[in-house]
Structures are given as C-alpha cells and as structure tokens.
Design an enzyme around this catalytic site. Sequence first.
Site, PDB file in Angstrom:
ATOM      1  CE  LYS A  41      -2.970  -2.408   3.098  1.00  0.00           C
ATOM      2  NZ  LYS A  41      -3.143  -2.531   4.446  1.00  0.00           N
ATOM      3  N   GLY A  42       2.434   1.458   0.380  1.00  0.00           N
ATOM      4  CA  GLY A  42       2.915   1.954   0.904  1.00  0.00           C
ATOM      5  C   GLY A  42       3.782   3.016  -0.686  1.00  0.00           C
ATOM      6  CG  ASP A  98       7.074   1.873   0.192  1.00  0.00           C
ATOM      7  OD1 ASP A  98       8.419   1.469  -0.220  1.00  0.00           O
ATOM      8  OD2 ASP A  98       6.231   1.721   1.352  1.00  0.00           O
ATOM      9  CG  ASP A 101      14.777  -1.448   4.893  1.00  0.00           C
ATOM     10  OD1 ASP A 101      16.087  -0.615   4.723  1.00  0.00           O
ATOM     11  OD2 ASP A 101      14.481  -1.947   5.987  1.00  0.00           O
ATOM     12  CE  LYS A 129      14.746   2.764   6.152  1.00  0.00           C
ATOM     13  NZ  LYS A 129      14.398   2.503   7.406  1.00  0.00           N
ATOM     14  CB  VAL A 151      10.894   7.015   7.350  1.00  0.00           C
ATOM     15  CG1 VAL A 151      12.427   7.590   7.987  1.00  0.00           C
ATOM     16  CG2 VAL A 151      11.031   6.429   6.258  1.00  0.00           C
ATOM     17  CG  ASP A 157       2.337   0.317   7.473  1.00  0.00           C
ATOM     18  OD1 ASP A 157       3.782   0.533   6.684  1.00  0.00           O
ATOM     19  OD2 ASP A 157       1.438  -0.151   8.045  1.00  0.00           O
TER      20      ASP A 157
END
Length: 179
Positions: A41-42, A98, A101, A129, A151, A157
């Site tokens: 969803k990000g 989004d 990582d 990141k 974040v 979220d």
Amino acid sequence: MKELAEILLTPEQIAARVQELGAQITKDYQGKNLVVIGILKGALPFMADLIRQIKVPLRYDLMAVSSYGASTKTSGAVQILKDIEMGLEGEDVLVVEDIIDTGLTLNYLLRNLQARHPASLKVCTLLDKPSRREVEITPEYNGFVIPDRFVVGYGLDYAERFRELPMIGVLKPEVYQGK
Ligand code: 5GP
C-alpha cells in the site's frame, strides 16, 4: 504531528522531487509503451503524484506484496497478495516503490515480473536506504537516499498508521513501545 520525533522530508521537498522524477521519466520514455506498476500500500500517494508529473501516455496497475508485519524488521518472505491484471509482454514497465531497504521485496518482485517478458523493467523508488541492502539492487530513479531510520508518512506506515501524513518523518520511540 505529535507522534513524530523528527521530520525528514516536508511536503514541499517531496513535491519538488516528484516533479523532477516525473520530468526525467518523461524524457526517458518518449515513444515507449509505459506501464507503471505501483506496489501497495505504501507507494500509493507517491504513485498518484508521480503519474501526474509524467507527460507521456501511460497505463498503470497495482500489485500488493507482503513482507512485513507490524514489526519494523523484514522477514525476507515475500508473498503476492494481489497481482496486476494486465499482461506485460513487450511493455516498458516501471515499478514504483515507496522504499528500498534490504532489497529483498524488490528482488523477488523483479524476478517475478521479468518472467513475464517486458520490453524493459525499471524501478522508481521514493526512498532508498542503501546501508541496509542485502541484495544488490540499484533503482534507476531514486527520490531520496535516507539514513537507516524507520520512517513513516506519505504512504509509509507503522502498524497501518501514519500513511496519510503529508510529510515523511521518524516516530518517537514511545510509539513503538505502545505508550
Ligand atoms: P525491503 O524488502 O527492501 O527490506 O523492504 C521494503 C519494504 O519494507 C517497503 O516497501 C516497506 O513496506 C517496508 N519498509 C522498509 N523500511 C521501512 C521504513 O523505514 N518505514 C516503513 N514504514 N516501512 C519500511
């Protein structure tokens, strides 16, 4: 926002960068069959803003994958919860994420999408990141490189909260501790 310890990116900074990314993508995809795939969803707010800054005709679809629970650590296990509806053969596909990582989610996803024989397959991430990377992935389009902090906001979220914030920030530690 009282739950944020620090704001990393303001709505204005985000909007300015999204406009730049859109301009770059517009330049690179002239005359191509652009298909944008947003990862739910990000990526939803980012994708919604980005597609309106891309000035070439495009189609978009959405995919949902899961690799995280309420915890802030990756499990590495990726599951497709919702697949796209359109075929990708011969299309120029741009995956919109989004944040990258460890890279495990995207690594899995790119292999899966590559098997559908697109003409090209690239990645646009809002946040990166790189210090946390476990597999080698370099997004072609990258909004912001950020430090190793968890974040939230602008789609990101913590336990399904804070996605609606217009800025991106770091939560206060007491939010994790449920105080
Ligand atoms: P990766 O597989 O690259 O480790 O993780 C990618 C996914 O993890 C992202 O799509 C996002 O859902 C989640 N994630 C990674 N870092 C963060 C972060 O700092 N904040 C939030 N809210 N989600 C993150």
